[in-house]
Design an enzyme around this catalytic site. Structure first.
Site, PDB file in Angstrom:
ATOM      1  N   SER A 195      -4.047 -16.678 -13.806  1.00  0.00           N
ATOM      2  CA  SER A 195      -2.870 -15.952 -13.333  1.00  0.00           C
ATOM      3  C   SER A 195      -1.630 -16.712 -13.755  1.00  0.00           C
ATOM      4  O   SER A 195      -1.660 -17.943 -13.881  1.00  0.00           O
ATOM      5  CB  SER A 195      -2.902 -15.830 -11.803  1.00  0.00           C
ATOM      6  N   TYR A 250      -3.320 -19.699  -3.665  1.00  0.00           N
ATOM      7  CA  TYR A 250      -3.976 -18.939  -4.741  1.00  0.00           C
ATOM      8  C   TYR A 250      -3.579 -19.513  -6.094  1.00  0.00           C
ATOM      9  O   TYR A 250      -4.422 -19.722  -6.975  1.00  0.00           O
ATOM     10  CB  TYR A 250      -3.564 -17.478  -4.620  1.00  0.00           C
ATOM     11  N   LYS A 284      -5.670 -21.184  -9.495  1.00  0.00           N
ATOM     12  CA  LYS A 284      -5.516 -20.704 -10.864  1.00  0.00           C
ATOM     13  C   LYS A 284      -5.047 -21.821 -11.797  1.00  0.00           C
ATOM     14  O   LYS A 284      -5.417 -21.851 -12.977  1.00  0.00           O
ATOM     15  CB  LYS A 284      -4.550 -19.517 -10.893  1.00  0.00           C
TER      16      LYS A 284
END
Length: 260
Positions: free
Chosen positions: A148, A161, A165
């Protein structure tokens, strides 16, 4: 988006979390270019519906199995199922990912933190270990991770999150170096805001909401991404057209300035 290329005739691919959004678009693109594809997802109903959707488009070399990507038993079942159906593995797309936490990073519980890393990082590492001997047996192939842009530019509310990534960026590079001797290339994509169910809370508000989001995110191309924007890049990274590329992460974010 239909392709006139047939770069994957005789190739077999596994795509995780492939019943909707980016994963489904990737599976469709690989099938459209001649691959046999096995799709995985937690829900059998979603698997069945995705297979029906693909077959209705004339893409018949597809099969699927339900399972939890973080379960070692289900990971093995996915690999064994692929070998039983198609006899070999050439490509793995680790597309899966979750984001159960929204808020300040220090508010993320240990339980949620561990779950994020279990699914977003560890599961892809485990899948790579499982498929490695089978891809090596075929003389090499490609492994692609879906990371991401948050790996590079931590958006508000999803920092935890983003950390998983960023870890995938490092994992991609490490695996690329470790598997090069077997002619297995390991690369990744880092999508920006792509219009999927996972990101729907960000853009679901009509054209005005999308325009505001593109301005806030400083998206140079002035639009949000769609799953096909990712599928074409994955197909490139899985193909011989990228035969001299490994250990790289391609940012698909419409010009958002995102770098480590």
């Amino acid at each position: 988006m239909p392709s006139n290329c047939r770069r994957f005739e005789g190739k077999v691919a596994i795509v995780t979390a492939a019943t909707k959004g980016i994963g489904l678009a990737i599976a469709e693109r690989l099938l459209d270019e001649g691959a046999s594809v096995v799709i995985g997802s937690r829900n059998q109903k979603n698997v069945d519906e995705a297979i029906e959707y693909l077959k209705n488009k004339g893409l018949t070399k597809v099969a699927g199995i339900a399972g939890h990507i973080a379960s070692t038993d289900d990971q093995k079942k996915l690999v064994d199922f692929t070998l039983q159906k198609f006899g070999k593995i050439n490509i793995l797309v680790n597309n899966h990912g979750i984001n159960p936490a929204f808020g300040h990073i220090l508010e993320v519980s240990d339980q949620v933190w561990d779950k994020l890393f279990e699914v977003n990082v560890k599961a892809g590492f485990q899948m790579t270990k499982l498929v490695h001997p089978h891809i090596a047996k075929e003389g090499g192939g490609a492994i692609i991770f879906n990371a991401s842009y948050s790996a590079y530019k931590s958006p508000p509310g999803i920092a935890a999150y983003g950390v998983t990534k960023t870890t995938l960026v490092g994992l991609t590079r490490a695996l690329a170096m470790g598997l090069a001797k077997d002619n297995i290339r390991v690369n990744g994509i880092a999508p920006g805001v792509i219009k999927t169910k996972m990101s729907q809370v960000l853009w679901d508000g009509g054209e005005d909401a999308e325009k505001e989001l593109t301005d806030i995110q400083e998206i140079a191309l002035g639009r949000l991404g769609v799953p096909d924007d990712c599928a074409g890049t994955v197909a490139y990274l899985a193909s011989d057209d990228s035969s001299y590329i490994t250990g790289e992460m391609i940012i698909i974010a419409g010009g958002v300035q995102a770098r480590l």
